[in-house]
Design a protein around this motif. Structure first.
Motif, short mmCIF file in Angstrom:
data_model
loop_
_atom_site.label_atom_id
_atom_site.label_comp_id
_atom_site.label_asym_id
_atom_site.label_seq_id
_atom_site.Cartn_x
_atom_site.Cartn_y
_atom_site.Cartn_z
N ILE A 1 12.97 2.74 9.39
CA ILE A 1 13.16 3.76 10.43
C ILE A 1 11.98 3.77 11.40
CG2 ILE A 1 13.24 6.25 10.85
CD1 ILE A 1 14.81 6.47 8.18
N LEU A 2 10.78 3.77 10.86
CA LEU A 2 9.60 3.88 11.70
C LEU A 2 9.39 2.64 12.56
CD1 LEU A 2 7.17 5.54 9.13
CD2 LEU A 2 8.34 6.65 11.05
N GLU A 3 9.54 1.47 11.97
CA GLU A 3 9.28 0.26 12.73
C GLU A 3 10.38 -0.03 13.74
OE1 GLU A 3 8.23 -2.84 9.93
OE2 GLU A 3 6.15 -2.08 9.89
N ALA A 4 11.56 0.55 13.53
CA ALA A 4 12.64 0.41 14.51
C ALA A 4 12.36 1.23 15.77
CB ALA A 4 13.98 0.84 13.91
N ALA A 5 11.43 2.20 15.66
CA ALA A 5 11.12 3.04 16.82
C ALA A 5 10.42 2.26 17.92
CB ALA A 5 10.25 4.21 16.38
N GLY A 6 9.73 1.18 17.55
CA GLY A 6 9.12 0.32 18.56
C GLY A 6 7.69 0.61 18.91
N ASP A 7 7.22 1.84 18.63
CA ASP A 7 5.85 2.18 19.00
C ASP A 7 5.00 2.53 17.79
OD1 ASP A 7 7.18 4.52 18.42
OD2 ASP A 7 6.29 5.68 20.06
N MET A 8 5.47 2.15 16.60
CA MET A 8 4.70 2.41 15.39
C MET A 8 4.90 1.28 14.39
SD MET A 8 6.86 5.78 14.16
CE MET A 8 6.73 6.51 15.80
N VAL A 9 3.90 1.11 13.53
CA VAL A 9 3.96 0.06 12.53
C VAL A 9 3.49 0.62 11.20
CG1 VAL A 9 1.64 -0.75 13.13
CG2 VAL A 9 3.20 -2.27 11.92
N VAL A 10 4.20 0.28 10.13
CA VAL A 10 3.79 0.68 8.79
C VAL A 10 2.75 -0.33 8.31
CG1 VAL A 10 4.52 1.05 6.40
CG2 VAL A 10 5.98 1.83 8.29
N VAL A 11 1.51 0.09 8.20
CA VAL A 11 0.43 -0.83 7.84
C VAL A 11 0.28 -0.98 6.34
CG1 VAL A 11 -0.87 -0.44 9.96
CG2 VAL A 11 -1.27 1.05 7.97
N GLY A 12 0.95 -0.13 5.58
CA GLY A 12 0.87 -0.25 4.13
C GLY A 12 1.75 0.76 3.43
N ASN B 1 -5.74 4.36 2.33
CA ASN B 1 -6.23 5.02 3.54
C ASN B 1 -7.62 4.52 3.90
OD1 ASN B 1 -6.19 7.30 5.58
ND2 ASN B 1 -7.99 7.86 4.39
N THR B 2 -8.47 4.36 2.90
CA THR B 2 -9.82 3.85 3.14
C THR B 2 -9.78 2.41 3.66
OG1 THR B 2 -10.71 5.25 1.38
CG2 THR B 2 -12.05 3.36 2.06
N ARG B 3 -8.89 1.62 3.10
CA ARG B 3 -8.83 0.20 3.44
C ARG B 3 -8.12 -0.05 4.76
NH1 ARG B 3 -6.15 -0.91 -0.49
NH2 ARG B 3 -4.10 -1.46 0.35
N LEU B 4 -7.03 0.68 5.03
CA LEU B 4 -6.16 0.37 6.17
C LEU B 4 -6.40 1.26 7.38
CD1 LEU B 4 -2.88 -0.10 4.10
CD2 LEU B 4 -4.36 -1.90 5.02
N ARG B 5 -7.00 2.42 7.18
CA ARG B 5 -7.28 3.36 8.27
C ARG B 5 -6.06 3.67 9.14
NH1 ARG B 5 -13.39 3.26 10.26
NH2 ARG B 5 -14.40 2.95 8.26
N PRO B 6 -5.02 4.21 8.55
CA PRO B 6 -3.84 4.57 9.34
C PRO B 6 -4.10 5.78 10.22
CG PRO B 6 -3.62 5.42 7.12
CD PRO B 6 -4.87 4.58 7.13
N ASP B 7 -3.30 5.93 11.25
CA ASP B 7 -3.37 7.13 12.08
C ASP B 7 -2.66 8.29 11.39
OD1 ASP B 7 -4.59 5.75 14.35
OD2 ASP B 7 -2.63 4.79 14.58
N VAL B 8 -1.54 7.98 10.74
CA VAL B 8 -0.70 9.00 10.10
C VAL B 8 -0.37 8.56 8.68
CG1 VAL B 8 1.51 10.23 10.18
CG2 VAL B 8 0.31 9.68 12.31
N VAL B 9 -0.46 9.48 7.74
CA VAL B 9 -0.01 9.23 6.37
C VAL B 9 1.22 10.09 6.12
CG1 VAL B 9 -0.54 9.45 3.92
CG2 VAL B 9 -2.29 8.62 5.50
N LEU B 10 2.30 9.44 5.73
CA LEU B 10 3.56 10.10 5.41
C LEU B 10 3.67 10.07 3.89
CD1 LEU B 10 5.86 11.27 7.17
CD2 LEU B 10 6.96 9.04 7.05
#
Length: 215
Positions: free
Chosen positions: A20-31, A43-52
């Motif tokens: 769902i998220l990656e289909a949006a086009g402006d976000m990527v699931v980094v982990g 979170n420490t390793r990947l430094r995401p903007d948002v945690v779901l």
């Protein structure tokens, strides 16, 4: 691109959220992570903007992990996921610094929009689901209410007008129209109120107003 970390103990759920998220086009699931401990490490390793993150997981649950994330040196924007729209854990998560929560059956378009809203620095305080949880599970004992009113007493009349409007779920633009202020002035008031009351975000401000029985 908005970088998102997905945390859920069910692989099928993680896979669905990723799609769902990656289909949006402006976000990527980094982990992805399967429990709270993995979430903190990722979170420490990947430094995401948002945690779901799911609220209920075996081992270290979302609430415990969320508190650890918020206390860390680089706290992400945290959205809690839940199967139930009345989940006592969600209210506590908001207290420790999460910016909102989503139901797992949230429509894909709304899920992506929520992540964008949070990534942009806005709390997910809507007059619907989030506020209902705050209203249902806020512990308004006399002592808590008195303490909350004492904190709010430090505000000016205008600042109190602003925080009451925040507690109703209004955006800065909506508050500006209601109070006849510019959006920039409202933004400055909100920032000053949060700093003065030592609050992390608008959701915590809304909880404080509700605890004071003023919302």
């Amino acid at each position: 691109m908005i970088r998102v970390l997905v945390v859920d103990d069910e692989a099928l759920v993680r896979s669905g959220l990723r799609m769902i998220l990656e289909a949006a086009g402006d976000m990527v699931v980094v982990g992805e992570a399967r429990d709270g401990d993995e979430a903190v490490s990722a979170n420490t390793r990947l430094r995401p903007d948002v945690v779901l993150m799911d609220v209920r997981m075996p081992g270290t649950d979302g609430l415990t992990a969320g508190a650890r994330l918020m206390a860390g040196p680089r706290a992400p924007k945290l959205i809690m996921l839940t199967t139930f729209d009345l989940d006592e854990y969600v209210h506590e998560a908001l207290r420790v610094g999460a910016v909102g929560f989503l139901l797992k059956d949230t429509p894909p378009r709304d899920l992506a929009a929520a992540v964008r809203t949070v990534a942009a620095g806005h709390a997910m305080l809507s007059p619907t689901v989030t506020k209902r949880v705050i209203s249902s599970f806020a512990d308004r004992t006399p002592s808590r209410a008195e303490a909350a009113r004492g904190r709010l007493a430090t505000l000016t009349a205008r600042e109190e007008d602003v925080i009451r409007a925040v507690a109703r779920g209004l955006s800065n633009a909506e508050i500006g129209r209601e109070l006849k202020l510019t959006e920039a002035t409202v933004k400055a008031h909100v920032s000053r109120v949060l700093a003065k009351l030592n609050l992390a975000n608008r959701v915590q401000a809304a909880i404080l107003v509700h605890d004071a029985d003023l919302g």
